[in-house]
Write an enzyme that holds these catalytic residues in place. Sequence first.
Site, PDB file in Angstrom:
ATOM      1  CG  PHE A  17     -51.816  29.843   8.044  1.00  0.00           C
ATOM      2  CD1 PHE A  17     -51.982  29.319   9.313  1.00  0.00           C
ATOM      3  CD2 PHE A  17     -52.624  30.899   7.634  1.00  0.00           C
ATOM      4  CE1 PHE A  17     -52.933  29.835  10.176  1.00  0.00           C
ATOM      5  CE2 PHE A  17     -53.580  31.421   8.500  1.00  0.00           C
ATOM      6  CZ  PHE A  17     -53.728  30.890   9.776  1.00  0.00           C
ATOM      7  CG  HIS A  46     -44.974  32.770   8.583  1.00  0.00           C
ATOM      8  ND1 HIS A  46     -44.868  32.884   9.957  1.00  0.00           N
ATOM      9  CD2 HIS A  46     -44.714  33.996   8.093  1.00  0.00           C
ATOM     10  CE1 HIS A  46     -44.575  34.136  10.265  1.00  0.00           C
ATOM     11  NE2 HIS A  46     -44.482  34.837   9.150  1.00  0.00           N
ATOM     12  CG  HIS A  50     -42.578  29.162  10.119  1.00  0.00           C
ATOM     13  ND1 HIS A  50     -43.562  28.217   9.930  1.00  0.00           N
ATOM     14  CD2 HIS A  50     -43.198  30.219  10.706  1.00  0.00           C
ATOM     15  CE1 HIS A  50     -44.711  28.682  10.384  1.00  0.00           C
ATOM     16  NE2 HIS A  50     -44.521  29.889  10.873  1.00  0.00           N
ATOM     17  CG  ASP A  52     -44.728  32.892  13.816  1.00  0.00           C
ATOM     18  OD1 ASP A  52     -44.420  32.411  12.720  1.00  0.00           O
ATOM     19  OD2 ASP A  52     -45.823  32.689  14.388  1.00  0.00           O
ATOM     20  CG  HIS A  56     -46.333  36.436  12.226  1.00  0.00           C
ATOM     21  ND1 HIS A  56     -46.766  36.463  10.916  1.00  0.00           N
ATOM     22  CD2 HIS A  56     -46.968  35.381  12.801  1.00  0.00           C
ATOM     23  CE1 HIS A  56     -47.621  35.471  10.709  1.00  0.00           C
ATOM     24  NE2 HIS A  56     -47.765  34.812  11.841  1.00  0.00           N
ATOM     25  CG  HIS A 169     -49.256  34.162  16.921  1.00  0.00           C
ATOM     26  ND1 HIS A 169     -50.003  33.014  16.929  1.00  0.00           N
ATOM     27  CD2 HIS A 169     -48.298  33.987  15.977  1.00  0.00           C
ATOM     28  CE1 HIS A 169     -49.515  32.184  16.012  1.00  0.00           C
ATOM     29  NE2 HIS A 169     -48.486  32.745  15.424  1.00  0.00           N
ATOM     30  CD  GLU A 181     -46.657  29.457  14.000  1.00  0.00           C
ATOM     31  OE1 GLU A 181     -46.299  29.849  12.877  1.00  0.00           O
ATOM     32  OE2 GLU A 181     -47.587  29.993  14.635  1.00  0.00           O
TER      33      GLU A 181
END
Length: 218
Positions: A17, A46, A50, A52, A56, A169, A181
């Site tokens: 990311f 992340h 992975h 969350d 997060h 989220h 994700e």
Amino acid sequence: MRLVDLSHPVEAGMQVFPGDPPVDCRLAASVPRDGFQVAELHLGTHSGTHVDAPLHTVDGGPAVDELDLSLLVGPARIVHVPGLRERETVRWEHVRAQLEDVRGRTIVLFRTDWSRHFGTPRYLAHPVLDVEIAEHLLAAGVRVLGVDTLNPDRTPDAASTGPLALPVHAAVLGAGGAIVENLTNLHAVTWQDPLLSALPLRLRGHDGSPVRAVAMQL
Ligand SMILES: [Zn+2]
């Protein structure tokens, strides 16, 4: 038992990311020098495929070591949404027919096949889920969503500043659920309603963890 690996390989320099820590791996010991090999890993919570945890996006929320592991092992529904354009929003009307019978703790995975762009700039311009999808699924008892993209919400470009808007989220993690994700290979699950396992490392007090996500046919 049939088993499909839904995880990207973790390797130095892999796509992350924007702004997340880069992944780096090096040898800390080697067989010729030390008699054994040990690697040293640097990565974010992340990196790669992975999960969350609520922490997060929920200030003070449950950490990844506090997640109920039974959330992350169980029957899954793979929702196929092919042919999406860059940054296209998937709406409830697009997927409701594939989800109307889903009740309880089913894990819902969205297959866009955007995973084929992993490692390229286009991976950042992924499709997104309308928050209405998360709201319908939470109302049906679902607590875990998975995507074969970087993010179920929009990933901003490098120029944007300020806190991110993360409505999916906020909905899922705010309900004490979890989001998986960077899944891949969902096309290889050719049977209905696989058993999914996406267990995180038991990282004390952290907001997420790489997982080895697998789909099984028992
Ligand atoms: Zn994440």
